[in-house]
Design an enzyme around this catalytic site. Structure first.
Site, PDB file in Angstrom:
ATOM      1  N   LEU A  69       0.820  -1.221   0.000  1.00 53.44           N
ATOM      2  CA  LEU A  69       0.000   0.000   0.000  1.00 53.44           C
ATOM      3  C   LEU A  69       0.850   1.266   0.000  1.00 53.44           C
ATOM      4  O   LEU A  69       0.307   2.370  -0.070  1.00 53.44           O
ATOM      5  CB  LEU A  69      -0.953   0.007   1.205  1.00 53.44           C
ATOM      6  CG  LEU A  69      -1.982  -1.123   1.237  1.00 53.44           C
ATOM      7  CD1 LEU A  69      -2.936  -0.938   2.412  1.00 53.44           C
ATOM      8  CD2 LEU A  69      -2.770  -1.210  -0.069  1.00 53.44           C
ATOM      9  N   LYS A  70       2.155   1.134   0.122  1.00 52.50           N
ATOM     10  CA  LYS A  70       3.081   2.286   0.086  1.00 52.50           C
ATOM     11  C   LYS A  70       2.548   3.458   0.900  1.00 52.50           C
ATOM     12  O   LYS A  70       2.303   4.556   0.392  1.00 52.50           O
ATOM     13  CB  LYS A  70       3.362   2.696  -1.363  1.00 52.50           C
ATOM     14  CG  LYS A  70       4.050   1.596  -2.161  1.00 52.50           C
ATOM     15  CD  LYS A  70       4.545   2.097  -3.509  1.00 52.50           C
ATOM     16  CE  LYS A  70       5.304   1.039  -4.272  1.00 52.50           C
ATOM     17  NZ  LYS A  70       4.461  -0.072  -4.765  1.00 52.50           N
ATOM     18  N   ILE A  74       0.764  11.382   7.862  1.00 54.05           N
ATOM     19  CA  ILE A  74       1.308  11.838   9.148  1.00 54.05           C
ATOM     20  C   ILE A  74       1.578  10.594  10.012  1.00 54.05           C
ATOM     21  O   ILE A  74       0.939   9.538   9.829  1.00 54.05           O
ATOM     22  CB  ILE A  74       0.365  12.833   9.871  1.00 54.05           C
ATOM     23  CG1 ILE A  74      -0.993  12.199  10.180  1.00 54.05           C
ATOM     24  CG2 ILE A  74       0.186  14.104   9.039  1.00 54.05           C
ATOM     25  CD1 ILE A  74      -1.866  13.066  11.091  1.00 54.05           C
TER      26      ILE A  74
HETATM   27  O1  C5P Z   1       4.216  -7.717 -13.779  1.00 52.80           O
HETATM   28  P1  C5P Z   1       5.497  -7.337 -13.130  1.00 52.80           P
HETATM   29  O2  C5P Z   1       6.414  -8.512 -12.847  1.00 52.80           O
HETATM   30  O3  C5P Z   1       6.226  -6.218 -13.844  1.00 52.80           O
HETATM   31  O4  C5P Z   1       5.051  -6.774 -11.709  1.00 52.80           O
HETATM   32  C1  C5P Z   1       5.959  -6.213 -10.812  1.00 52.80           C
HETATM   33  C2  C5P Z   1       5.262  -5.760  -9.576  1.00 52.80           C
HETATM   34  O5  C5P Z   1       6.197  -5.054  -8.763  1.00 52.80           O
HETATM   35  C3  C5P Z   1       4.120  -4.788  -9.822  1.00 52.80           C
HETATM   36  O6  C5P Z   1       3.150  -4.990  -8.778  1.00 52.80           O
HETATM   37  C4  C5P Z   1       4.761  -3.428  -9.689  1.00 52.80           C
HETATM   38  O7  C5P Z   1       3.866  -2.450  -9.246  1.00 52.80           O
HETATM   39  C5  C5P Z   1       5.802  -3.695  -8.610  1.00 52.80           C
HETATM   40  N1  C5P Z   1       6.943  -2.790  -8.641  1.00 52.80           N
HETATM   41  C6  C5P Z   1       7.801  -2.671  -9.734  1.00 52.80           C
HETATM   42  N2  C5P Z   1       8.867  -1.819  -9.693  1.00 52.80           N
HETATM   43  C7  C5P Z   1       9.080  -1.094  -8.605  1.00 52.80           C
HETATM   44  C8  C5P Z   1       8.242  -1.205  -7.496  1.00 52.80           C
HETATM   45  C9  C5P Z   1       7.169  -2.076  -7.555  1.00 52.80           C
HETATM   46  O8  C5P Z   1       7.610  -3.323 -10.745  1.00 52.80           O
HETATM   47  N3  C5P Z   1      10.124  -0.294  -8.555  1.00 52.80           N
END
Ligand code: C5P
Length: 237
Positions: A69-70, A74
């Protein structure tokens, strides 16, 4: 665990991203993969569409949950959200380290030992121009390292990082930090919109503890087979 040990542990290290629009599709996939996958990631899209019920439903297949959920708000609000996630029994939860030390400390204080909080540094969609327009005048890698160190000082025990950042992070941070890397692609899969990826095996060799993989599995004609191939490629068998 050393690199050899981690390579043999691939089945427990793989986290499948359930980036799907609806609960029924996510539950169907989790059922298909039950037994082959120990961890699923639920992100903003699915959580916003299906709410905490989807966390319970996926957990009912026997898997552990990474709730992505990043959080960034606050300190009091983030701490309350961490408590709510802990009540859902999720195993991992992300927060933005750019929320600052007080926010991270409040989140850490609210997390029970069984919940691994993961700090997000600089999103891979951000470049130097993105940082500059928000008033940050330094290279992305430097800012990512600075935020990782802020997180470590504030008590965070895990990070999300690109497989290319893992080696530098391991050198700069205290031992025992868990590192989760998305941005991996098996050689046989489409790159989709991922640009600077490595293979799953390379990411583990670089020092990642967990891998997040979505579309190479979720969009595969046979998702179970895709998981089995990835696991055996990581293990080198
Ligand atoms: O389908 P795919 O393997 O690209 O999915 C990668 C997952 O990791 C997704 O949920 C994406 O939002 C997440 N993610 C990413 N790169 C980041 C951070 C999160 O691909 N830097």
């Amino acid at each position: 665990m050393n690199s050899e040990g981690r390579l043999k542990n691939a089945r427990e290290q793989l986290i499948i991203a359930l980036d799907l629009p609806r609960a029924d599709a996510a539950i169907d996939l989790a059922r298909i993969l039950a037994g082959d996958v120990s961890f699923f990631k639920i992100g903003l899209q699915l959580y916003t569409a299906a709410g905490p019920e989807i966390v319970r439903a996926i957990a009912a297949t026997g898997a552990r949950i990474f709730l992505d959920l990043k959080l960034h708000d606050i300190p009091n609000t983030v701490a309350k959200a961490v408590t709510a996630a802990a009540e859902l029994k999720v195993a991992m939860l992300t927060i933005h380290l750019s929320g600052g030390s007080r926010m991270v400390e409040a989140a850490v204080a609210a997390a029970p030992p069984e919940l691994l909080l993961l700090g997000v540094t600089v999103l891979t969609s951000s470049d130097e121009a993105t940082l500059l327009e928000t008033g940050i005048n330094r290279p992305v890698a430097e800012q990512a390292l600075r935020l990782a160190q802020l997180g470590a000082h504030a008590g965070i025990r895990g990070l999300v990082a690109s497989p290319h950042e893992v080696v530098a992070l391991r050198q700069a941070l205290p031992a025992g930090m868990s590192i989760v890397t998305p941005g991996v692609r098996p050689s046989w899969a489409a790159a989709d919109d991922q640009k600077r990826f490595t293979t799953p095996r390379e990411a583990i060799q670089n020092g990642a503890d967990y891998l997040v993989i979505g579309r190479p599995v979720t969009a595969h004609a046979d998702p179970r087979e895709a998981v089995r191939v990835i696991v055996s490629e990581v293990a080198g068998s």
